[in-house]
Design a protein around this motif. Structure first.
Motif, mmCIF file in Angstrom:
data_model
loop_
_atom_site.group_PDB
_atom_site.id
_atom_site.type_symbol
_atom_site.label_atom_id
_atom_site.label_comp_id
_atom_site.label_asym_id
_atom_site.label_seq_id
_atom_site.Cartn_x
_atom_site.Cartn_y
_atom_site.Cartn_z
ATOM 1 N N VAL A 81 18.975 -32.254 -7.186
ATOM 2 C CA VAL A 81 20.166 -33.118 -7.159
ATOM 3 C C VAL A 81 19.649 -34.513 -7.479
ATOM 4 N N ILE A 82 20.126 -35.066 -8.574
ATOM 5 C CA ILE A 82 19.525 -36.296 -9.097
ATOM 6 C C ILE A 82 20.604 -37.196 -9.690
ATOM 7 N N PRO A 83 20.292 -38.454 -9.950
ATOM 8 C CA PRO A 83 21.254 -39.282 -10.680
ATOM 9 C C PRO A 83 21.510 -38.666 -12.062
ATOM 10 N N GLU A 84 22.746 -38.780 -12.487
ATOM 11 C CA GLU A 84 23.171 -38.092 -13.712
ATOM 12 C C GLU A 84 22.277 -38.398 -14.927
ATOM 13 N N GLU A 85 21.779 -39.634 -14.981
ATOM 14 C CA GLU A 85 21.011 -39.997 -16.189
ATOM 15 C C GLU A 85 19.683 -39.245 -16.311
ATOM 16 N N GLY A 111 18.083 -19.209 -17.349
ATOM 17 C CA GLY A 111 18.857 -18.072 -16.862
ATOM 18 C C GLY A 111 20.329 -18.241 -17.195
ATOM 19 N N ASP A 112 21.163 -17.488 -16.500
ATOM 20 C CA ASP A 112 22.591 -17.435 -16.792
ATOM 21 C C ASP A 112 23.305 -18.642 -16.162
ATOM 22 N N HIS A 113 23.952 -19.453 -16.987
ATOM 23 C CA HIS A 113 24.583 -20.673 -16.443
ATOM 24 C C HIS A 113 25.697 -20.344 -15.453
ATOM 25 N N ARG A 114 26.336 -19.154 -15.607
ATOM 26 C CA ARG A 114 27.410 -18.816 -14.646
ATOM 27 C C ARG A 114 26.847 -18.620 -13.249
ATOM 28 N N PHE A 115 25.674 -18.022 -13.175
ATOM 29 C CA PHE A 115 24.994 -17.865 -11.885
ATOM 30 C C PHE A 115 24.622 -19.236 -11.316
ATOM 31 N N LEU A 116 24.062 -20.091 -12.152
ATOM 32 C CA LEU A 116 23.625 -21.407 -11.672
ATOM 33 C C LEU A 116 24.825 -22.242 -11.229
ATOM 34 N N ASP A 117 25.918 -22.191 -11.993
ATOM 35 C CA ASP A 117 27.112 -22.972 -11.630
ATOM 36 C C ASP A 117 27.716 -22.452 -10.323
ATOM 37 N N ALA A 118 27.815 -21.122 -10.226
ATOM 38 C CA ALA A 118 28.420 -20.534 -9.020
ATOM 39 C C ALA A 118 27.572 -20.855 -7.790
ATOM 40 N N MET A 119 26.254 -20.793 -7.939
ATOM 41 C CA MET A 119 25.381 -21.102 -6.803
ATOM 42 C C MET A 119 25.415 -22.591 -6.464
ATOM 43 N N GLY A 120 25.554 -23.422 -7.491
ATOM 44 C CA GLY A 120 25.680 -24.862 -7.235
ATOM 45 C C GLY A 120 26.891 -25.134 -6.347
ATOM 46 N N ARG A 121 27.985 -24.418 -6.624
ATOM 47 C CA ARG A 121 29.206 -24.610 -5.820
ATOM 48 C C ARG A 121 29.034 -24.028 -4.422
ATOM 49 N N LEU A 122 28.385 -22.858 -4.343
ATOM 50 C CA LEU A 122 28.195 -22.229 -3.033
ATOM 51 C C LEU A 122 27.312 -23.103 -2.136
ATOM 52 N N LEU A 123 26.286 -23.670 -2.730
ATOM 53 C CA LEU A 123 25.348 -24.475 -1.937
ATOM 54 C C LEU A 123 25.937 -25.843 -1.603
ATOM 55 N N LEU A 124 26.518 -26.492 -2.605
ATOM 56 C CA LEU A 124 26.902 -27.896 -2.411
ATOM 57 C C LEU A 124 28.377 -28.095 -2.133
ATOM 58 N N GLY A 125 29.188 -27.082 -2.379
ATOM 59 C CA GLY A 125 30.600 -27.159 -2.011
ATOM 60 C C GLY A 125 31.295 -28.405 -2.545
ATOM 61 N N GLY A 126 30.883 -28.890 -3.698
ATOM 62 C CA GLY A 126 31.533 -30.058 -4.286
ATOM 63 C C GLY A 126 31.114 -31.382 -3.646
ATOM 64 N N ALA A 127 30.061 -31.363 -2.856
ATOM 65 C CA ALA A 127 29.623 -32.610 -2.189
ATOM 66 C C ALA A 127 29.150 -33.659 -3.192
ATOM 67 N N VAL A 128 28.672 -33.196 -4.354
ATOM 68 C CA VAL A 128 28.274 -34.134 -5.420
ATOM 69 C C VAL A 128 28.839 -33.615 -6.746
ATOM 70 N N PRO A 129 29.038 -34.496 -7.724
ATOM 71 C CA PRO A 129 29.527 -34.020 -9.029
ATOM 72 C C PRO A 129 28.511 -33.081 -9.675
ATOM 73 N N GLU A 130 29.017 -32.087 -10.412
ATOM 74 C CA GLU A 130 28.102 -31.112 -11.036
ATOM 75 C C GLU A 130 27.147 -31.780 -12.018
ATOM 76 N N ALA A 131 27.538 -32.932 -12.533
ATOM 77 C CA ALA A 131 26.679 -33.654 -13.477
ATOM 78 C C ALA A 131 25.388 -34.142 -12.809
ATOM 79 N N ARG A 132 25.336 -34.070 -11.478
ATOM 80 C CA ARG A 132 24.097 -34.480 -10.788
ATOM 81 C C ARG A 132 23.152 -33.306 -10.522
ATOM 82 N N LEU A 133 23.505 -32.106 -10.993
ATOM 83 C CA LEU A 133 22.690 -30.927 -10.672
ATOM 84 C C LEU A 133 21.912 -30.431 -11.890
ATOM 85 N N ALA A 134 20.620 -30.216 -11.693
ATOM 86 C CA ALA A 134 19.792 -29.554 -12.715
ATOM 87 C C ALA A 134 19.175 -28.342 -12.046
ATOM 88 N N ALA A 135 19.401 -27.151 -12.630
ATOM 89 C CA ALA A 135 18.935 -25.943 -11.938
ATOM 90 C C ALA A 135 18.416 -24.909 -12.931
#
Ligand SMILES: Cc1ncc(COP(=O)(O)O)c(C=O)c1O
Length: 395
Positions: free
Chosen positions: A258-262, A70-94
């Motif tokens: 939310v997973i380890p970056e590797e 899907g649209d990465h802008r939607f996924l990125d925006a939702m990642g921020r809305l849900l996690l509020g920066g609690a983890v680095p974005e590099a730990r998110l796969a969506a």
């Protein structure tokens, strides 16, 4: 080919909707279906959504395929809305999904692929679709205690006792906020204890977030999820934008790990592959509405104000219903309604009382006593309180 096909089991909520529609009484009251309603009983398109849609219609040049995620802008925006920066974005796969339902399904499919022997633990009272979605991919499930029905609060000891039996590799499904159907929330201390317990046992939390913003507020409602994500190496998330953006029929959701970056690239690729095998590309329009709202300061402020108003209306309905029940039934046993959050509460009524409310008073709620607090308004609160007092009196 279909001679031996049994009749499809009727869906309880759909059957209730139909019975309500067929009821000719003028004063009938629908507390069944789980959608937000305003004081006039309408489920209107939010103004922020209308403005975003206008912008999209005016500027969108193509409706060609996007990626399987899907649209990465939607996924990125939702990642921020849900996690509020609690983890680095590099730990998110969506990946985007058609609504929160498909998000739950795709997370279950991911678990089935990676760990088919896992049991998914589900609160004993839960959204009626959770268990069928888990079973549909062939995974096992087990209940953990959640509601203390006598007090309408969390059965904390029962829940922790049951979760202490979770095996390494199991998955524990938690409602991010506004537990459906009980309205019973986990306190921050509960989230911390659950995180510590799952960490000690090597189990993975799976957070279903379908009502962010309907409990205390956008950030407070995600506090539990953010704690888990910051504390544990792996957290699975299914999120829905149906309720908080009022985009029910557009089918907007996402499945996130939310997973380890590797592991990120492999998990993201696997989730995209799972999408490919069911619906290929997630619907785009609703997700685009969400990302347009979240990335524009004015639209975002408008949306938050509309969401605040919805949340406050539901809270106000909770307060007035509890007060009216105190007055009509002469008991404080329904005071728990005020301490709960979100659209739903499970009222401690017998099946006979629920039937009597429908047959004699035209008041519709689900067969387990689940009530949609957004279905109430200033006129219906006293009617419902009086009718409940009467059926309780009659036994
Ligand atoms: C707990 C829970 N999860 C997920 C969903 C899925 O919602 P949708 O598929 O409409 O986005 C709902 C909707 O009622 C829900 O209550």
């Amino acid at each position: 080919m279909f001679e031996t096909l049994p009749d499809a089991k009727p869906d309880g909520i759909i059957a209730l909707m139909q019975a309500f529609a067929d009821d000719p009484r003028m004063g009938k009251i629908d507390l069944g279906v789980g959608v937000y309603r305003d004081e006039a009983g309408r489920t209107l398109v939010m103004q922020a959504v209308k403005d975003a849609e206008r912008h999209i219609v005016a500027t969108q040049e193509s409706k060609s395929y996007l990626s399987l995620a899907g649209d990465h802008r939607f996924l990125d925006a939702m990642g921020r809305l849900l996690l509020g920066g609690a983890v680095p974005e590099a730990r998110l796969a969506a990946v985007g999904t058609p609504g929160g339902t498909a998000a739950v399904r795709q997370i279950c499919a991911l678990v089935q692929l990676v760990r088919p022997e896992a049991t998914i633990w589900v609160s004993a009272e839960t959204w009626p679709n959770h268990v069928p979605l888990i079973s549909a991919v062939g995974l096992a499930h087990r209940p953990y205690r959640y509601l203390d029905a006598a007090s309408g609060t969390l059965d904390r000891a029962g829940m922790m006792d049951d979760l202490a039996q979770v095996a390494a590799g199991d998955i524990v499904l938690l409602h991010g906020c506004c537990h459906n159907p009980t309205g019973v929330e986990l306190a921050s201390q509960d989230w911390a204890e659950i995180a510590a317990l799952l960490d000690a046992r090597g189990a993975v939390p799976f957070v279903d977030m379908a009502y962010q913003g309907f409990g205390e507020g956008l950030d407070a409602d995600a506090g539990g999820l953010r704690h888990l994500a910051a504390r544990l190496p792996e957290v699975l998330v299914a999120a829905s934008c149906s309720k908080n953006f009022g985009l029910y029929r557009e089918r907007v959701g996402l499945a996130m790990a939310v997973i380890p970056e590797e592991h990120r690239a492999r998990v993201a690729g696997t989730l995209a592959g799972l999408n490919r095998r069911v619906f290929a590309f997630p619907p785009d329009h609703g997700g685009r509405v969400v990302s347009t709202i979240l990335s524009d300061q004015k639209l975002r402020a408008l949306w938050q104000a509309e969401l605040d108003e919805m949340r406050e209306r539901v809270h106000a309905n909770r307060r007035t219903l509890a007060e009216a029940l105190r007055a009509e039934a002469g008991t404080d046993r329904f005071d728990f309604i005020v301490t709960q959050a979100g659209m739903f509460s499970l009222l401690p009524l017998t099946p006979g009382q629920i039937t009597a409310l429908r047959a004699e008073h035209g008041i519709y709620m689900l067969g387990d006593g689940r009530v949609n607090m957004a279905g109430l308004n200033a006129q219906s609160v006293p009617v419902v309180a009086q009718a409940m007092a009467q059926v309780i009196d009659e036994g």
